[in-house]
Design a protein around this motif. Structure first.
Motif, PDB file in Angstrom:
ATOM      1  N   ALA B  87       0.789  -1.248  -0.154  1.00  0.00           N
ATOM      2  CA  ALA B  87      -0.042  -0.161  -0.282  1.00  0.00           C
ATOM      3  C   ALA B  87       0.830   1.055  -0.243  1.00  0.00           C
ATOM      4  O   ALA B  87       0.213   2.356  -0.651  1.00  0.00           O
ATOM      5  CB  ALA B  87      -1.411  -0.196   1.021  1.00  0.00           C
ATOM      6  N   ALA B  88       1.978   1.242   0.569  1.00  0.00           N
ATOM      7  CA  ALA B  88       3.006   2.109   0.438  1.00  0.00           C
ATOM      8  C   ALA B  88       3.745   2.717  -0.336  1.00  0.00           C
ATOM      9  O   ALA B  88       3.769   3.409  -0.912  1.00  0.00           O
ATOM     10  CB  ALA B  88       4.005   2.450   1.615  1.00  0.00           C
ATOM     11  N   ARG B  90       2.095   1.374  -3.541  1.00  0.00           N
ATOM     12  CA  ARG B  90       1.625   2.568  -4.628  1.00  0.00           C
ATOM     13  C   ARG B  90       1.240   3.866  -4.017  1.00  0.00           C
ATOM     14  O   ARG B  90       0.934   4.794  -5.004  1.00  0.00           O
ATOM     15  CB  ARG B  90      -0.057   1.778  -4.333  1.00  0.00           C
ATOM     16  CG  ARG B  90      -0.735   1.843  -5.279  1.00  0.00           C
ATOM     17  CD  ARG B  90      -2.235   1.576  -5.310  1.00  0.00           C
ATOM     18  NE  ARG B  90      -3.321   1.995  -6.042  1.00  0.00           N
ATOM     19  CZ  ARG B  90      -4.428   1.451  -6.612  1.00  0.00           C
ATOM     20  NH1 ARG B  90      -4.476   0.030  -6.724  1.00  0.00           N
ATOM     21  NH2 ARG B  90      -5.018   2.583  -6.923  1.00  0.00           N
ATOM     22  N   ALA B  91       1.346   4.097  -2.784  1.00  0.00           N
ATOM     23  CA  ALA B  91       0.610   5.729  -2.627  1.00  0.00           C
ATOM     24  C   ALA B  91       1.928   6.376  -2.651  1.00  0.00           C
ATOM     25  O   ALA B  91       1.419   8.113  -2.708  1.00  0.00           O
ATOM     26  CB  ALA B  91       0.624   6.193  -0.819  1.00  0.00           C
ATOM     27  N   TRP B 216       2.925  11.057   2.568  1.00  0.00           N
ATOM     28  CA  TRP B 216       3.056   9.518   2.100  1.00  0.00           C
ATOM     29  C   TRP B 216       2.027   8.803   3.193  1.00  0.00           C
ATOM     30  O   TRP B 216       1.242   7.899   3.033  1.00  0.00           O
ATOM     31  CB  TRP B 216       3.777   9.318   2.231  1.00  0.00           C
ATOM     32  CG  TRP B 216       4.960   7.961   1.940  1.00  0.00           C
ATOM     33  CD1 TRP B 216       3.786   6.933   1.159  1.00  0.00           C
ATOM     34  CD2 TRP B 216       5.718   7.133   1.841  1.00  0.00           C
ATOM     35  NE1 TRP B 216       4.308   6.348   1.492  1.00  0.00           N
ATOM     36  CE2 TRP B 216       5.778   5.942   1.276  1.00  0.00           C
ATOM     37  CE3 TRP B 216       7.188   7.406   2.820  1.00  0.00           C
ATOM     38  CZ2 TRP B 216       6.280   4.891   1.337  1.00  0.00           C
ATOM     39  CZ3 TRP B 216       7.852   7.094   2.626  1.00  0.00           C
ATOM     40  CH2 TRP B 216       7.538   5.452   1.924  1.00  0.00           C
ATOM     41  N   ALA B 219      -1.872   9.855   2.826  1.00  0.00           N
ATOM     42  CA  ALA B 219      -2.276   8.250   0.806  1.00  0.00           C
ATOM     43  C   ALA B 219      -2.394   7.124   1.073  1.00  0.00           C
ATOM     44  O   ALA B 219      -2.969   5.994   0.882  1.00  0.00           O
ATOM     45  CB  ALA B 219      -0.865   8.502  -0.170  1.00  0.00           C
ATOM     46  N   THR B 220      -0.736   7.104   2.205  1.00  0.00           N
ATOM     47  CA  THR B 220      -0.608   5.448   2.457  1.00  0.00           C
ATOM     48  C   THR B 220      -2.387   4.533   3.368  1.00  0.00           C
ATOM     49  O   THR B 220      -3.055   4.273   3.333  1.00  0.00           O
ATOM     50  CB  THR B 220      -0.306   4.785   3.431  1.00  0.00           C
ATOM     51  OG1 THR B 220       1.089   5.361   2.990  1.00  0.00           O
ATOM     52  CG2 THR B 220       0.482   2.801   3.707  1.00  0.00           C
ATOM     53  N   ARG B 221      -3.052   5.865   3.871  1.00  0.00           N
ATOM     54  CA  ARG B 221      -3.881   5.571   5.566  1.00  0.00           C
ATOM     55  C   ARG B 221      -5.290   5.329   3.917  1.00  0.00           C
ATOM     56  O   ARG B 221      -6.035   4.912   4.454  1.00  0.00           O
ATOM     57  CB  ARG B 221      -4.358   6.561   6.540  1.00  0.00           C
ATOM     58  CG  ARG B 221      -3.699   7.075   8.004  1.00  0.00           C
ATOM     59  CD  ARG B 221      -4.216   7.784   8.322  1.00  0.00           C
ATOM     60  NE  ARG B 221      -4.552   7.640   8.648  1.00  0.00           N
ATOM     61  CZ  ARG B 221      -5.331   7.248   9.386  1.00  0.00           C
ATOM     62  NH1 ARG B 221      -4.526   6.208  10.207  1.00  0.00           N
ATOM     63  NH2 ARG B 221      -6.767   6.934  10.272  1.00  0.00           N
ATOM     64  N   ALA B 222      -5.351   6.467   3.412  1.00  0.00           N
ATOM     65  CA  ALA B 222      -6.846   6.228   1.953  1.00  0.00           C
ATOM     66  C   ALA B 222      -6.481   5.356   1.272  1.00  0.00           C
ATOM     67  O   ALA B 222      -7.392   4.207   1.272  1.00  0.00           O
ATOM     68  CB  ALA B 222      -6.061   7.318   1.171  1.00  0.00           C
ATOM     69  N   GLU B 223      -5.056   4.329   0.893  1.00  0.00           N
ATOM     70  CA  GLU B 223      -4.774   2.577   0.735  1.00  0.00           C
ATOM     71  C   GLU B 223      -5.428   1.869   1.276  1.00  0.00           C
ATOM     72  O   GLU B 223      -6.230   1.397   1.277  1.00  0.00           O
ATOM     73  CB  GLU B 223      -3.211   3.376  -0.112  1.00  0.00           C
ATOM     74  CG  GLU B 223      -3.428   1.882  -0.309  1.00  0.00           C
ATOM     75  CD  GLU B 223      -3.983   1.649  -2.403  1.00  0.00           C
ATOM     76  OE1 GLU B 223      -4.686   2.538  -2.658  1.00  0.00           O
ATOM     77  OE2 GLU B 223      -4.192  -0.206  -2.176  1.00  0.00           O
ATOM     78  N   ARG B 226      -9.285   1.728   1.311  1.00  0.00           N
ATOM     79  CA  ARG B 226      -9.659   2.048  -0.153  1.00  0.00           C
ATOM     80  C   ARG B 226     -10.180   0.346  -0.095  1.00  0.00           C
ATOM     81  O   ARG B 226     -10.545  -0.230  -0.374  1.00  0.00           O
ATOM     82  CB  ARG B 226      -8.337   1.995  -1.172  1.00  0.00           C
ATOM     83  CG  ARG B 226      -9.794   2.383  -2.193  1.00  0.00           C
ATOM     84  CD  ARG B 226      -8.390   2.949  -3.446  1.00  0.00           C
ATOM     85  NE  ARG B 226      -7.334   1.651  -4.124  1.00  0.00           N
ATOM     86  CZ  ARG B 226      -7.684   0.504  -4.535  1.00  0.00           C
ATOM     87  NH1 ARG B 226      -8.758   0.447  -4.539  1.00  0.00           N
ATOM     88  NH2 ARG B 226      -6.662  -0.141  -4.390  1.00  0.00           N
TER      89      ARG B 226
END
Lengths: 221, 239
Positions: B87-88, B90-91, B216, B219-223, B226
């Protein structure tokens, strides 16, 4: 060893027969080289200055053409699964595929490259070096291109995706090979660029089979 | 620290507080850095265009750093099959592409008054452009594979191939041509930059780093959210 040579002959036969084989790459190469002078200044001095560079970069582009079918057909008909179960490690299978790609697309292109460069106005003396550089560079292009083709297997929309992945990776061989042939034409020492190109090709040959095999396993899983 | 945060629950609890704190720190540091940068005296050669440096140089640092982060996260995702690392990774890719783009655009705007041209095929510019293309290739590859797990592993392999290739690209491009000024900050014998310029630049660098860290994490949290949402949707569809 016999599994290796059997596989190698199979890959060569497939690559040679696959949709026109090397003719397709040569045809694209000839077409691209023909278009370049038409789009630019055809003053011979102007054209001669960029002739070897143009013939070199078109090689990199032409080497992308047949990559799409390198793994895809075997992946679709299950041949890749059988090869993965066979006596050879998948890394060796991938290496053999890249080498067959090199012999059937890279080597004919290496023959065509000096012809194209001389037609564009390069001195005829550059031909042996350009052939050797194109052959070595073709090895690096095949290995890196094979990696891109194997990565794109999981997506099933190959073509353009492979080009987008692979082109930035081709920067070092394009620079080293172009520098070597340009230096030769300018009368400068060409050996360093050629040596770097050879080193890069050797490194790609040694490392990319692992990336290709990893990507194939990922697509098969 | 990294081992402790590899646990997704602990990461989510930690980043819930860490991300806003880093974001506030980033805003404060960038504000101070910009203030100091814009009140610093003009350069005797470059005039006031030297102030572009405070936007440009930290962006270029972060662009390199973010590819290293992508490579590191990809390594953990590929070798240890760690979903948070994936996930990180991708983010971080779009973030890295954005910082690289910022470095390219501000560099181009700086090049116009200083070098008299928007773009030159110089070593550093070219290697940053190649870095941008590597990020684009990574994003394109992940976007074109529907299966999440396969997309992650294929992307990780590509990121690692790029990580090995990147120093060679850097070397080859340096060897090919160089016009950009050499390294002037982290060099043996001390920086060639006057302290009055160096301090705001250092503050901006730390500020950019905080901003990158905050973005970052968010974005990782959002991933992670998701993925939870899509697995919940799948469960709901099958129940």
């Amino acid at each position: 060893m016999s599994a290796f040579s059997t596989l190698f002959r199979r890959e060569l036969a497939l690559a040679w027969g696959r949709g026109g084989g090397p003719l397709l790459a040569i045809g694209f190469y000839a077409g691209a080289v023909t278009l370049l002078p038409l789009s630019a200044n055809i003053d011979p001095a102007h054209l001669a200055a960029v002739s070897v560079g143009l013939s070199w970069v078109c090689l990199a582009l032409a080497s992308l053409l047949s990559l799409e079918r390198l793994f895809e057909r075997d992946f679709e008909d299950g041949g890749l699964d059988l090869l993965a179960l066979g006596p050879l490690p998948l890394e060796v299978t991938c290496l053999v595929k890249a080498l067959a790609q090199w012999l059937t697309a890279g080597a004919p292109l290496a023959v065509a490259a000096p012809v194209a460069a001389i037609a564009l106005g390069a001195p005829a003396a550059v031909a042996p070096l350009l052939f050797a550089a194109a052959a070595l560079g073709g090895l690096a292009f095949s290995c890196l291109g094979g990696t891109g083709a194997a990565l794109a297997l999981a997506s099933r929309r190959g073509g353009l995706l492979i080009a987008v992945i692979v082109l930035p990776l081709l920067v070092p061989p394009v620079i080293f090979g172009g520098a070597a042939v340009d230096a030769f034409v300018a009368g400068l020492p060409w050996a360093p660029g050629f040596a770097f190109l050879a080193a890069y090709a050797a490194g790609a040959l040694a490392l990319t089979p692992f990336a290709m095999a990893g990507a194939c396993r990922n697509a098969q899983s | 620290m990294i081992n402790a945060l590899a646990n997704p629950h602990r990461f989510m609890a930690f980043s819930r507080w860490a991300a806003p704190i880093l974001a506030v720190a980033a805003v404060a540091l960038v504000a101070v850095g910009l203030w100091l940068g814009f009140t610093a005296p003009e350069d005797y050669q470059q005039g006031s265009t030297v102030r572009i440096m405070y936007i440009h140089v930290p962006a270029a640092w972060i662009s390199m750093f973010s590819y290293a982060c992508l490579g590191g996260a990809s390594f953990f995702a590929l070798i240890f099959r760690h979903s948070l690392a994936d996930a990180a990774a991708r983010a971080v890719a779009p973030l890295g592409a954005a910082f690289t783009f910022l470095a390219l655009v501000t560099g181009s705007l700086w090049g116009r008054p200083m070098w008299g041209t928007w773009w030159v095929w110089d070593a550093r510019l070219t290697s940053v452009l190649v870095l941008f293309l590597l990020f684009v290739g990574y994003i394109a590859l992940r976007a074109s594979i529907d299966d999440e797990a396969k997309a992650g592993r294929a992307g990780a392999i590509l990121a690692l191939v790029g990580l090995i290739n990147l120093p060679i690209v850097k070397f080859s491009v340096d060897w090919w041509n160089t016009l950009h000024q050499g390294e002037s900050i982290f060099r043996a014998g001390g920086s060639t930059l006057a302290p009055v310029f160096l301090l705001p630049l250092a503050i901006m660098g730390v500020g950019y780093m905080c901003a990158f860290g905050a973005l970052w994490m968010v974005a990782t949290r959002a991933e992670v959210w998701r993925r939870r949402a899509s697995s919940l949707a799948l469960q709901a569809a099958f129940s």
